[in-house]
Design a protein around this motif. Structure first.
Motif, PDB file in Angstrom:
ATOM      1  N   ASN A  67       0.836  -1.207   0.000  1.00 19.03           N
ATOM      2  CA  ASN A  67       0.000   0.000   0.000  1.00 19.03           C
ATOM      3  C   ASN A  67       0.862   1.244   0.000  1.00 19.03           C
ATOM      4  O   ASN A  67       1.957   1.268   0.592  1.00 19.03           O
ATOM      5  CB  ASN A  67      -0.872   0.062   1.266  1.00 19.03           C
ATOM      6  N   ALA A  68       0.366   2.283  -0.638  1.00 21.07           N
ATOM      7  CA  ALA A  68       0.957   3.618  -0.517  1.00 21.07           C
ATOM      8  C   ALA A  68      -0.187   4.609  -0.638  1.00 21.07           C
ATOM      9  O   ALA A  68      -1.064   4.449  -1.491  1.00 21.07           O
ATOM     10  CB  ALA A  68       2.000   3.877  -1.602  1.00 21.07           C
ATOM     11  N   HIS A  69      -0.209   5.604   0.243  1.00 21.16           N
ATOM     12  CA  HIS A  69      -1.219   6.640   0.112  1.00 21.16           C
ATOM     13  C   HIS A  69      -0.670   7.968   0.606  1.00 21.16           C
ATOM     14  O   HIS A  69       0.334   8.025   1.318  1.00 21.16           O
ATOM     15  CB  HIS A  69      -2.514   6.274   0.836  1.00 21.16           C
ATOM     16  N   ASP A  70      -1.320   9.023   0.189  1.00 23.77           N
ATOM     17  CA  ASP A  70      -0.934  10.387   0.535  1.00 23.77           C
ATOM     18  C   ASP A  70      -2.104  11.007   1.285  1.00 23.77           C
ATOM     19  O   ASP A  70      -3.192  11.188   0.717  1.00 23.77           O
ATOM     20  CB  ASP A  70      -0.627  11.167  -0.755  1.00 23.77           C
ATOM     21  N   ALA A 111       5.445  -4.051  -0.743  1.00 21.82           N
ATOM     22  CA  ALA A 111       4.694  -5.301  -0.781  1.00 21.82           C
ATOM     23  C   ALA A 111       5.260  -6.339   0.192  1.00 21.82           C
ATOM     24  O   ALA A 111       6.438  -6.682   0.137  1.00 21.82           O
ATOM     25  CB  ALA A 111       4.690  -5.862  -2.199  1.00 21.82           C
ATOM     26  N   GLU A 112       4.400  -6.815   1.083  1.00 21.57           N
ATOM     27  CA  GLU A 112       4.740  -7.820   2.083  1.00 21.57           C
ATOM     28  C   GLU A 112       3.546  -8.741   2.283  1.00 21.57           C
ATOM     29  O   GLU A 112       2.475  -8.517   1.720  1.00 21.57           O
ATOM     30  CB  GLU A 112       5.094  -7.145   3.423  1.00 21.57           C
ATOM     31  N   THR A 113       3.710  -9.748   3.128  1.00 21.48           N
ATOM     32  CA  THR A 113       2.596 -10.629   3.435  1.00 21.48           C
ATOM     33  C   THR A 113       1.623 -10.003   4.420  1.00 21.48           C
ATOM     34  O   THR A 113       0.436 -10.333   4.430  1.00 21.48           O
ATOM     35  CB  THR A 113       3.085 -11.970   3.990  1.00 21.48           C
ATOM     36  N   ASP A 114       2.109  -9.089   5.268  1.00 20.98           N
ATOM     37  CA  ASP A 114       1.235  -8.347   6.179  1.00 20.98           C
ATOM     38  C   ASP A 114       1.069  -6.923   5.669  1.00 20.98           C
ATOM     39  O   ASP A 114       2.047  -6.290   5.242  1.00 20.98           O
ATOM     40  CB  ASP A 114       1.822  -8.316   7.592  1.00 20.98           C
ATOM     41  N   PHE A 115      -0.140  -6.418   5.714  1.00 18.04           N
ATOM     42  CA  PHE A 115      -0.409  -5.076   5.219  1.00 18.04           C
ATOM     43  C   PHE A 115      -1.638  -4.506   5.933  1.00 18.04           C
ATOM     44  O   PHE A 115      -2.443  -5.255   6.506  1.00 18.04           O
ATOM     45  CB  PHE A 115      -0.639  -5.085   3.698  1.00 18.04           C
ATOM     46  N   ALA A 116      -1.767  -3.196   5.886  1.00 22.48           N
ATOM     47  CA  ALA A 116      -2.867  -2.512   6.576  1.00 22.48           C
ATOM     48  C   ALA A 116      -4.137  -2.577   5.752  1.00 22.48           C
ATOM     49  O   ALA A 116      -4.114  -2.572   4.523  1.00 22.48           O
ATOM     50  CB  ALA A 116      -2.489  -1.059   6.831  1.00 22.48           C
ATOM     51  N   ILE A 117      -5.284  -2.627   6.452  1.00 30.02           N
ATOM     52  CA  ILE A 117      -6.577  -2.459   5.812  1.00 30.02           C
ATOM     53  C   ILE A 117      -7.276  -1.262   6.456  1.00 30.02           C
ATOM     54  O   ILE A 117      -6.747  -0.634   7.358  1.00 30.02           O
ATOM     55  CB  ILE A 117      -7.440  -3.738   5.898  1.00 30.02           C
ATOM     56  N   GLY A 118      -8.442  -0.925   5.958  1.00 33.77           N
ATOM     57  CA  GLY A 118      -9.140   0.274   6.428  1.00 33.77           C
ATOM     58  C   GLY A 118      -8.720   1.465   5.599  1.00 33.77           C
ATOM     59  O   GLY A 118      -8.786   1.450   4.366  1.00 33.77           O
ATOM     60  N   THR A 119      -8.284   2.528   6.266  1.00 29.94           N
ATOM     61  CA  THR A 119      -7.859   3.751   5.581  1.00 29.94           C
ATOM     62  C   THR A 119      -6.418   3.566   5.127  1.00 29.94           C
ATOM     63  O   THR A 119      -5.472   3.987   5.781  1.00 29.94           O
ATOM     64  CB  THR A 119      -8.017   4.969   6.511  1.00 29.94           C
ATOM     65  N   ALA A 120      -6.261   2.901   3.994  1.00 24.85           N
ATOM     66  CA  ALA A 120      -4.939   2.531   3.496  1.00 24.85           C
ATOM     67  C   ALA A 120      -5.017   2.299   2.001  1.00 24.85           C
ATOM     68  O   ALA A 120      -6.070   1.956   1.454  1.00 24.85           O
ATOM     69  CB  ALA A 120      -4.443   1.262   4.192  1.00 24.85           C
ATOM     70  N   GLY A 121      -3.891   2.486   1.320  1.00 26.07           N
ATOM     71  CA  GLY A 121      -3.774   2.151  -0.092  1.00 26.07           C
ATOM     72  C   GLY A 121      -4.883   2.734  -0.937  1.00 26.07           C
ATOM     73  O   GLY A 121      -5.280   3.899  -0.769  1.00 26.07           O
ATOM     74  N   ALA A 122      -5.412   1.914  -1.840  1.00 27.76           N
ATOM     75  CA  ALA A 122      -6.448   2.373  -2.763  1.00 27.76           C
ATOM     76  C   ALA A 122      -7.732   2.765  -2.047  1.00 27.76           C
ATOM     77  O   ALA A 122      -8.573   3.461  -2.626  1.00 27.76           O
ATOM     78  CB  ALA A 122      -6.736   1.284  -3.789  1.00 27.76           C
ATOM     79  N   GLY A 123      -7.897   2.322  -0.804  1.00 32.09           N
ATOM     80  CA  GLY A 123      -9.092   2.684  -0.038  1.00 32.09           C
ATOM     81  C   GLY A 123      -8.942   3.922   0.814  1.00 32.09           C
ATOM     82  O   GLY A 123      -9.873   4.293   1.542  1.00 32.09           O
TER      83      GLY A 123
END
Length: 329
Positions: free
Chosen positions: A19-22, A138-150
């Protein structure tokens, strides 16, 4: 069927998510990749999709696999995120071989988050850099919720987000990843229950239970009041380690769309670009008859992932819609 150990799409062995977001932009990018190319296809059931390289995923097209799949905010600007991913993969020597050339295959889909209160007054498109950063993370663990494309996503009534879930059945793993930004609502008209509530496992999206007074009634959209009826789309990836060809991946993507319809009302509207990619790492041989059960599992994973995205959304200054947890507190 039970969730995998992470309850994420990366329970499928070999997959990684970045994920990457600004936060100022209020948008971002999510990338799924693997060590080797994945067999992939796509199904588009919404009326307003935005895509890149999806024609290659048809069963009769020649590309044998993809190096990454990209979900991005930014509407059509966000399609440029795939270029950043492609450039980074090229620098790593990844890609489809044509004699001495290597061409990374990076299909992408976008959602509309241009009217969500973020700073969109850029001079240079920020999405290529976000795509490259997402791949690097990119890893096996990543954030969900307010993250990345969301990161900038919204539903009809609440802040949207990025969600994921998984199932393991008879030694085969199926997972879903989704950026939830629909015209429709993920909660029932009372506002305190998920449409996907009957599918919840172990309180994974709050344990709110099933609405005691279920209704198919559609409330006036806070999102439309805050921005526009056209600013929508739920985009997803389902993946498995079952050995599937492109035609079977297409059927998996078609079946997974049921998960959107179970979790969001209304779904697949003319103003949504609802799309599901399906990918196979090919590690596990399965009986072709098992594809029906894989599709069912993928649809359930996608419904659960949609609800998890909304439950895990975090409030931020300047939000134009509240998170679900804020409305329940």
């Amino acid at each position: 069927m039970l969730p995998g150990p992470r309850n994420l799409i990366t329970d499928v062995p070999g997959l990684r998510v970045g994920n990457a977001h600004d936060s100022m932009l209020r948008s971002g990018v999510t990338v799924v990749t693997a060590d080797a190319p994945m067999v992939a296809s796509v199904a588009v059931h919404g009326g307003a999709p935005g895509t890149r390289e999806t024609d290659l995923l048809a069963p009769d097209k020649s590309a044998p696999g993809v190096d990454a799949l990209v979900l991005s905010g930014g509407s059509a600007f966000g399609l440029a995120a795939a270029q950043g991913v492609m450039d980074e993969l090229h620098s790593r020597g990844r890609g489809f071989e044509v004699l001495s050339a290597r061409i990374p295959i990076v299909p992408a889909a976008i959602l509309f988050d241009l009217l969500n209160g973020g700073n969109k007054a850029w001079s240079d498109n920020p999405y290529p850099a976000l795509g490259r950063a997402a791949l690097a993370a990119a890893e096996t663990d990543f954030a969900i919720g307010t993250a990345g494309a969301g990161a900038g996503a919204q539903t009809a009534q609440h802040k949207g987000g990025l969600g994921s879930a998984s199932f393991v059945l008879d030694g085969v793993t199926v997972g879903a990843l989704v950026a939830v930004n629909p015209m429709g609502s993920v909660t029932t008209p009372s506002g305190g229950y998920f449409h996907a509530a009957p599918l919840e496992i172990a309180g994974e999206f709050g344990g709110l239970g099933v609405d005691p007074e279920p209704s198919w009634r559609i409330l006036p959209s806070r999102k439309v009041q805050a921005m526009a009826a056209q600013g929508n789309t739920t985009i997803a990836i389902v993946a498995t380690d079952a050995q599937l060809d492109k035609a079977q991946c297409h059927r998996l993507a078609v079946a997974a769309h049921d998960g959107i319809a179970r979790a969001i009302l209304p779904a697949h509207t003319p103003m949504d670009g609802d799309l599901v990619f399906a990918a196979s790492t090919g590690a596990q041989e399965v009986d072709p008859v098992a594809l029906a059960m894989l599709g069912h599992a993928a649809s359930l994973c996608l419904s659960r992932a949609i609800a998890r995205a909304i439950w895990e959304a975090k409030p931020e200054p300047g939000d134009t819609l509240p998170t679900l947890r804020e409305t329940l507190s």
